[in-house]
Structure formats: C-alpha cells, structure tokens
Scaffold this motif. Structure first.
Motif, PDB file in Angstrom:
ATOM      1  N   UNK A 325       0.723  -1.136   0.100  1.00 33.28           N
ATOM      2  CA  UNK A 325      -0.074   0.110   0.045  1.00 33.28           C
ATOM      3  C   UNK A 325       0.921   1.142   0.034  1.00 33.28           C
ATOM      4  N   UNK A 326       0.884   2.066  -0.847  1.00 30.71           N
ATOM      5  CA  UNK A 326       1.370   3.460  -0.905  1.00 30.71           C
ATOM      6  C   UNK A 326       0.747   4.594  -1.381  1.00 30.71           C
ATOM      7  N   UNK A 327       0.711   5.495  -0.656  1.00 31.37           N
ATOM      8  CA  UNK A 327      -0.285   6.890  -0.619  1.00 31.37           C
ATOM      9  C   UNK A 327       0.898   8.016  -0.672  1.00 31.37           C
ATOM     10  N   UNK A 328       0.445   9.122  -1.407  1.00 31.33           N
ATOM     11  CA  UNK A 328       0.920  10.329  -1.279  1.00 31.33           C
ATOM     12  C   UNK A 328      -0.053  11.290  -0.783  1.00 31.33           C
ATOM     13  N   UNK A 329       0.536  12.182   0.203  1.00 28.06           N
ATOM     14  CA  UNK A 329      -0.641  13.360   0.695  1.00 28.06           C
ATOM     15  C   UNK A 329       0.176  14.804   0.398  1.00 28.06           C
ATOM     16  N   UNK A 330      -0.447  15.787   0.485  1.00 28.31           N
ATOM     17  CA  UNK A 330       0.345  17.123   0.053  1.00 28.31           C
ATOM     18  C   UNK A 330       1.223  17.446   1.391  1.00 28.31           C
ATOM     19  N   UNK A 331       2.178  18.440   1.026  1.00 25.91           N
ATOM     20  CA  UNK A 331       3.118  18.924   2.036  1.00 25.91           C
ATOM     21  C   UNK A 331       2.620  19.295   3.281  1.00 25.91           C
ATOM     22  N   UNK A 332       1.434  19.785   3.535  1.00 25.01           N
ATOM     23  CA  UNK A 332       0.924  20.369   4.493  1.00 25.01           C
ATOM     24  C   UNK A 332       0.027  19.233   5.251  1.00 25.01           C
ATOM     25  N   UNK A 333       0.076  18.105   4.745  1.00 24.49           N
ATOM     26  CA  UNK A 333      -0.822  17.116   5.470  1.00 24.49           C
ATOM     27  C   UNK A 333       0.005  16.215   6.509  1.00 24.49           C
ATOM     28  N   UNK A 376       4.259   7.326   2.036  1.00 20.72           N
ATOM     29  CA  UNK A 376       4.562   6.258   2.760  1.00 20.72           C
ATOM     30  C   UNK A 376       4.051   4.851   2.059  1.00 20.72           C
ATOM     31  N   UNK A 377       5.078   3.985   2.201  1.00 22.40           N
ATOM     32  CA  UNK A 377       4.921   2.613   1.506  1.00 22.40           C
ATOM     33  C   UNK A 377       4.864   1.713   2.405  1.00 22.40           C
ATOM     34  N   UNK A 378       3.897   0.673   2.312  1.00 24.90           N
ATOM     35  CA  UNK A 378       3.897  -0.599   3.573  1.00 24.90           C
ATOM     36  C   UNK A 378       3.869  -1.971   2.723  1.00 24.90           C
ATOM     37  N   UNK A 379       4.415  -2.828   3.250  1.00 20.54           N
ATOM     38  CA  UNK A 379       4.091  -4.422   2.769  1.00 20.54           C
ATOM     39  C   UNK A 379       3.361  -4.768   3.983  1.00 20.54           C
ATOM     40  N   UNK A 380       2.195  -5.343   3.854  1.00 20.51           N
ATOM     41  CA  UNK A 380       1.373  -5.914   5.014  1.00 20.51           C
ATOM     42  C   UNK A 380       0.927  -7.244   4.742  1.00 20.51           C
ATOM     43  N   UNK A 402      -6.677  15.300  -0.301  1.00 20.16           N
ATOM     44  CA  UNK A 402      -6.238  15.303  -1.613  1.00 20.16           C
ATOM     45  C   UNK A 402      -5.032  14.780  -1.891  1.00 20.16           C
ATOM     46  N   UNK A 403      -4.864  13.568  -1.332  1.00 20.97           N
ATOM     47  CA  UNK A 403      -3.867  12.481  -1.660  1.00 20.97           C
ATOM     48  C   UNK A 403      -4.350  11.374  -2.428  1.00 20.97           C
ATOM     49  N   UNK A 404      -3.657  10.268  -2.810  1.00 23.29           N
ATOM     50  CA  UNK A 404      -3.918   9.265  -3.761  1.00 23.29           C
ATOM     51  C   UNK A 404      -3.206   8.130  -3.454  1.00 23.29           C
ATOM     52  N   UNK A 405      -3.545   6.920  -3.930  1.00 22.58           N
ATOM     53  CA  UNK A 405      -2.927   5.852  -3.789  1.00 22.58           C
ATOM     54  C   UNK A 405      -2.117   5.319  -5.042  1.00 22.58           C
ATOM     55  N   UNK A 406      -1.039   4.426  -5.270  1.00 20.82           N
ATOM     56  CA  UNK A 406      -0.383   4.061  -6.342  1.00 20.82           C
ATOM     57  C   UNK A 406      -0.999   3.027  -6.798  1.00 20.82           C
ATOM     58  N   UNK A 407      -1.181   3.300  -8.304  1.00 25.07           N
ATOM     59  CA  UNK A 407      -2.015   2.228  -9.054  1.00 25.07           C
ATOM     60  C   UNK A 407      -0.986   1.029  -9.431  1.00 25.07           C
ATOM     61  N   UNK A 408       0.044   1.081  -9.406  1.00 23.09           N
ATOM     62  CA  UNK A 408       1.196   0.113  -9.766  1.00 23.09           C
ATOM     63  C   UNK A 408       1.006  -0.904  -8.552  1.00 23.09           C
ATOM     64  N   UNK A 409       0.557  -0.439  -7.286  1.00 24.47           N
ATOM     65  CA  UNK A 409       0.757  -1.334  -6.400  1.00 24.47           C
ATOM     66  C   UNK A 409      -0.676  -1.744  -5.865  1.00 24.47           C
ATOM     67  N   UNK A 410      -1.644  -1.061  -6.303  1.00 22.28           N
ATOM     68  CA  UNK A 410      -3.053  -1.429  -5.684  1.00 22.28           C
ATOM     69  C   UNK A 410      -3.602  -2.460  -6.330  1.00 22.28           C
ATOM     70  N   UNK A 411      -4.546  -3.163  -5.141  1.00 20.66           N
ATOM     71  CA  UNK A 411      -5.262  -4.323  -5.587  1.00 20.66           C
ATOM     72  C   UNK A 411      -6.528  -4.443  -5.112  1.00 20.66           C
ATOM     73  N   UNK A 412      -6.967  -3.095  -4.367  1.00 19.13           N
ATOM     74  CA  UNK A 412      -8.392  -3.402  -3.745  1.00 19.13           C
ATOM     75  C   UNK A 412      -8.989  -2.104  -3.549  1.00 19.13           C
ATOM     76  N   UNK A 413      -8.546  -0.895  -4.056  1.00 15.98           N
ATOM     77  CA  UNK A 413      -9.332   0.262  -3.882  1.00 15.98           C
ATOM     78  C   UNK A 413     -10.678   0.259  -4.413  1.00 15.98           C
ATOM     79  N   UNK A 414     -11.513   1.142  -3.483  1.00 16.09           N
ATOM     80  CA  UNK A 414     -12.868   1.234  -3.859  1.00 16.09           C
ATOM     81  C   UNK A 414     -13.040   2.046  -5.175  1.00 16.09           C
ATOM     82  N   UNK A 415     -13.680   1.811  -6.339  1.00 17.21           N
ATOM     83  CA  UNK A 415     -13.704   2.366  -7.679  1.00 17.21           C
ATOM     84  C   UNK A 415     -14.308   3.844  -7.403  1.00 17.21           C
TER      85      UNK A 415
END
Length: 452
Positions: A325-333, A376-380, A402-415
């Motif tokens: 699971x990997x996300x990015x959030x803005x600098x002020x988050x 932040x990237x995690x292996x769980x 205002x962040x997002x998850x990485x589609x190259x690693x995603x397997x379960x995001x709600x559409x």
C-alpha cells in the motif's frame, strides 16, 4: 510466429490470480499483429511481473510478454543517453552502463523491472524530491497503439507522452525508449544514516535538509507506539566521487556485479511474517543502527535494492501473499501522515517494509502517481485480521486531504474513490478515445476500477 500459452497470473503480491493467454513476442511486427487481432477481452503488456496488484493481468484475454524485446540498442556517450528495447530490465541495463560511468536517472526499490514497465508505472525513487520520476528523463519512446505506431516525445505529442507515464499500459505497448543517463565517477554511494526517536523528528529532519542529498528515505517502525510512535532510521546518500573512495575500491571504482545471496523457499508457511516476527525484526533493526553514522559507503545494490539479494522474497509471505500500500499526501498534510501511522500502530498491522519519502514536483500525466508531499509505502501480510477495513479507512483519510494511492501497487481500492484521487480522469478518457477507441487495451486493474 509468436508463442502462446495459457497461464494463471498474479502480481508480485501473489493475490487475485486470473487466467489469460500469454503470448511471447520477439518483434514489433508481432506486437502489431496481436493488437490487430485481439479478442473481446483485449490485451495488456507484461514485463517481469513486479507490479504488486493486477495491472499486468487480463482475465480471459491476452497478455503480451515483451521480455524478448530486451536489447541495448545504442549508447550515446556524448549526450549521456541510451536507446533500449522496452523489455530490458534495469538489472541488465545497469550492468551495461555502470561500468561505462553512468547510472539510471531513477530507480525503484528493485532492479528486476523492465524499462517499459517502469515507464508505464512512471516509477519514482529515493531522489524524486530532486530529480522527479522516470518520465522526466525519457527523451522519446515508440508506442504501438491499436491505431498505429508513433514515436512520442514531450514536444511531439505532450498529451500522449505524459498520458502514457503512469497509465499502466492502457495507451499502448511501448517497445523502445530513449533514456537520459546520470554520469557517475564510481559505483558507490556516500551515505549518512540517522536514528530518529519518533515521527515528528524524522519528518522535521527531512523538511530541514532533504534538499542537501540526492537520495533520502526513512524506514519506519509502524509497530512502535506512545512516545516512540514512528521511530525511524533516516538514510541519505549521494554518488561518491573517485577521490573520496577508500583505497580498496580505487582500483575498480565502477565495479558492479550484484548477486542474490539466498533464495526464499517455495514452502514458506502462511503467517511466517507476522506481528511477532516483524516486531522482533523491527526492534533489532532499530537498535543495531547507530544513532548517527556519517561518511560511510554503500554499494548500489545495498543502498537501492536490498531485497533483490533474496530471490523470490515474496514467497516469505506464504501462499496467501501480502498487500503493498502506498499513498502520497500534500506537503501540509503532516497530521494525516501521523494519523495513518497511529492507525497502523493501533491495528498492530505489522509491516516488514515501511518507508517514508518526500516527493517533488508533479509531472503533467493524469495517472502519474507522484505529487509534491509525503509518501508512505507499506508491505502488510494479507492474513492480518481486519486489514480490508483498515486500508479502506486509510483510503478515506488520504482522499480527504487530497492524496492518492499508487495504481502500480493497488489491488483493492474502492472504484468510487478513483476520481477523487485522480481528478484528471476525463482528460485520460479523451486520450484513450483517441488512441484506442475500440477498447483493445484491457486489464484486470482497468475493469476493477472502471478506468476509462
């Protein structure tokens, strides 16, 4: 004649298998022939299978295996560029260019990805805050679409160039890439490691002086809690100059011959990597690291690709696999990053690998993942109780700021969260309508998320 076989495929996480007809191709003509005669379930390209989720799977359809398209075509030393077939791996490319005094401009945490796949995922590295993602260093690529073959540069067709970066193969099949290289004097990194006793400390240190280093990453103990929440080891590095090397390295300053030291057994049981075993590892890893160690040297493989030293390391999670699971959030988050680490610690969701980095400027691609801020990237392990709800809650937290998850690693995001996280989807839909109006390019990822 292309070789076809039926295979059950998964991503690197070993979850959500699906069956497809896998066709190996060895020429551009075979690529065009497959695109012209794809069936109703369409076609998607696949390289070394290191996307964690289902981006390179196509249930009931065709998967194009491009690993035979794997040559270094030429190196232009005067211009610091290399032209390669897209199926070449970073491992092979580095073994060719490092002894010549060059390094790849961006590398993910493994060398075992193809250049074409890395462009499709617009991979980032520990230097995104300085150098951006891979697409920022691509001069041109050859793209085979259902409507024809085009050579694409940032100037010739900006929408197609940036729209392909991060599109996970849904704009066409890349067969050739011209990449700008980074000149280096040695194959070693001059590194500085620092132990940080909590999350606030490591984030403050990264804000203060990440810009002083080309590479920066922090390993986080996600099981730590209380005053130790987010305790970390912050690692920075730069390419060492020749006159900085210890005497034993001066005879062969560009030596590069990484080897896998061991292999993970195929019979590793489910639950081998669990909260208890990962907690022991985290405790030892944190305590054996010196509080501050500056002026050391590390090889390319130990600094960038430590997991490549264990062949098939994904087997350690057992047959039920794991989720990255990997996300990015803005600098002020900052608060969202802290809240996410609190949620992981409270859920006792052990992660063998949890890394925090800072991203720099975003490129124009509608599906490219990196954006300015914290990632932040995690292996769980997939066996963690309550994991689905935990990740859903993290998705909501990320989307709210205002962040997002990485589609190259995603397997379960709600559409329904996809357009929130990737608001430029209409622009991507226009591009898809232009290059693939019949919807020939398909994947499990596209169908699951309802991508245009």
């Amino acid at each position: 004649m292309a070789d076809a076989r039926s295979e059950m495929l998964t991503g690197w996480s070993r979850t959500a298998p699906s069956a497809a007809t896998v066709v190996s191709v060895s020429s551009d003509t075979e690529v065009d022939d497959l695109l012209a005669h794809a069936g109703e379930r369409g076609i998607i390209a696949r390289g070394l299978g290191r996307s964690y989720g289902d981006a390179a799977q196509n249930a009931g359809g065709t998967v194009l295996d491009g690993l035979s398209l794997a040559d270094v075509i030429d190196v232009d030393v005067a211009r610091d560029t290399v032209r390669v077939a897209a199926g070449i791996s970073f491992d092979t490319l580095m073994r060719f260019v490092v002894p010549l005094g060059f390094f790849v401009p961006v590398t993910p945490g493994t060398r075992l990805v193809t250049v074409g796949g890395a462009l499709a995922a617009d991979v980032h590295g520990k230097n995104h805050h300085v150098d951006g993602s891979l697409a920022n260093h691509v001069e041109a690529f050859t793209l085979h679409t259902p409507k024809g073959v085009v050579t694409v540069t940032p100037d010739s067709d900006p929408e197609l160039f940036w729209g392909t970066a991060g599109a996970m193969g849904l704009t066409g099949v890349v067969t050739e890439v011209v990449l700008r290289l980074l000149p280096v004097e040695t194959s070693l990194l001059r590194t500085r490691n620092e132990r940080c006793h909590d999350l606030d400390t490591v984030m403050a240190r990264m804000l203060d002086d990440d810009a002083d280093y080309r590479y920066s990453v922090a390993w986080i103990d996600c099981l730590a809690s209380g005053t130790s929440l987010g305790r970390s080891i912050l690692s920075r590095g730069d390419h060492a100059q020749r006159d900085e090397l210890p005497p034993k390295h001066r005879a062969k300053p560009l030596h590069f011959d990484p080897q896998a030291r061991i292999g993970a057994p195929p019979w590793a049981p489910n639950g081998l990597l669990n909260r208890a075993s990962i907690a022991i590892f985290n405790e030892l890893w944190y305590r054996v690291s010196p509080r501050l160690h500056g002026g050391g040297f590390e090889t390319i493989s130990s600094f960038f690709h430590p997991l490549d030293g264990v062949r098939e390391w994904n087997r350690l999670y057992g047959s039920r696999g794991f989720l990255q699971y990997q996300y990015v959030v803005p600098d002020d988050a900052h608060a969202a990053v802290r809240r996410s680490v609190e949620m992981l610690s409270h859920a006792r969701a052990a992660s063998f690998l949890a890394v925090l980095k800072r991203f720099g400027a975003q490129n124009p691609g509608p599906l490219s993942f990196p954006a300015p801020g914290w990632t932040l990237a995690l292996d769980i392990p997939a066996t963690v109780p309550g994991l689905a709800q935990l990740l859903d809650d993290l998705d909501e937290l990320v989307a709210d700021v205002g962040g997002r998850v990485y589609l190259a690693k995603d397997s379960r995001l709600r559409p329904e969260l996809l357009p929130v996280m990737y608001p430029d989807l209409p622009r991507f839909a226009e591009l898809r309508a232009r290059v693939d109006p019949a919807g020939v390019l398909q994947s499990d990822l596209r169908r699951r998320l309802g991508l245009p």
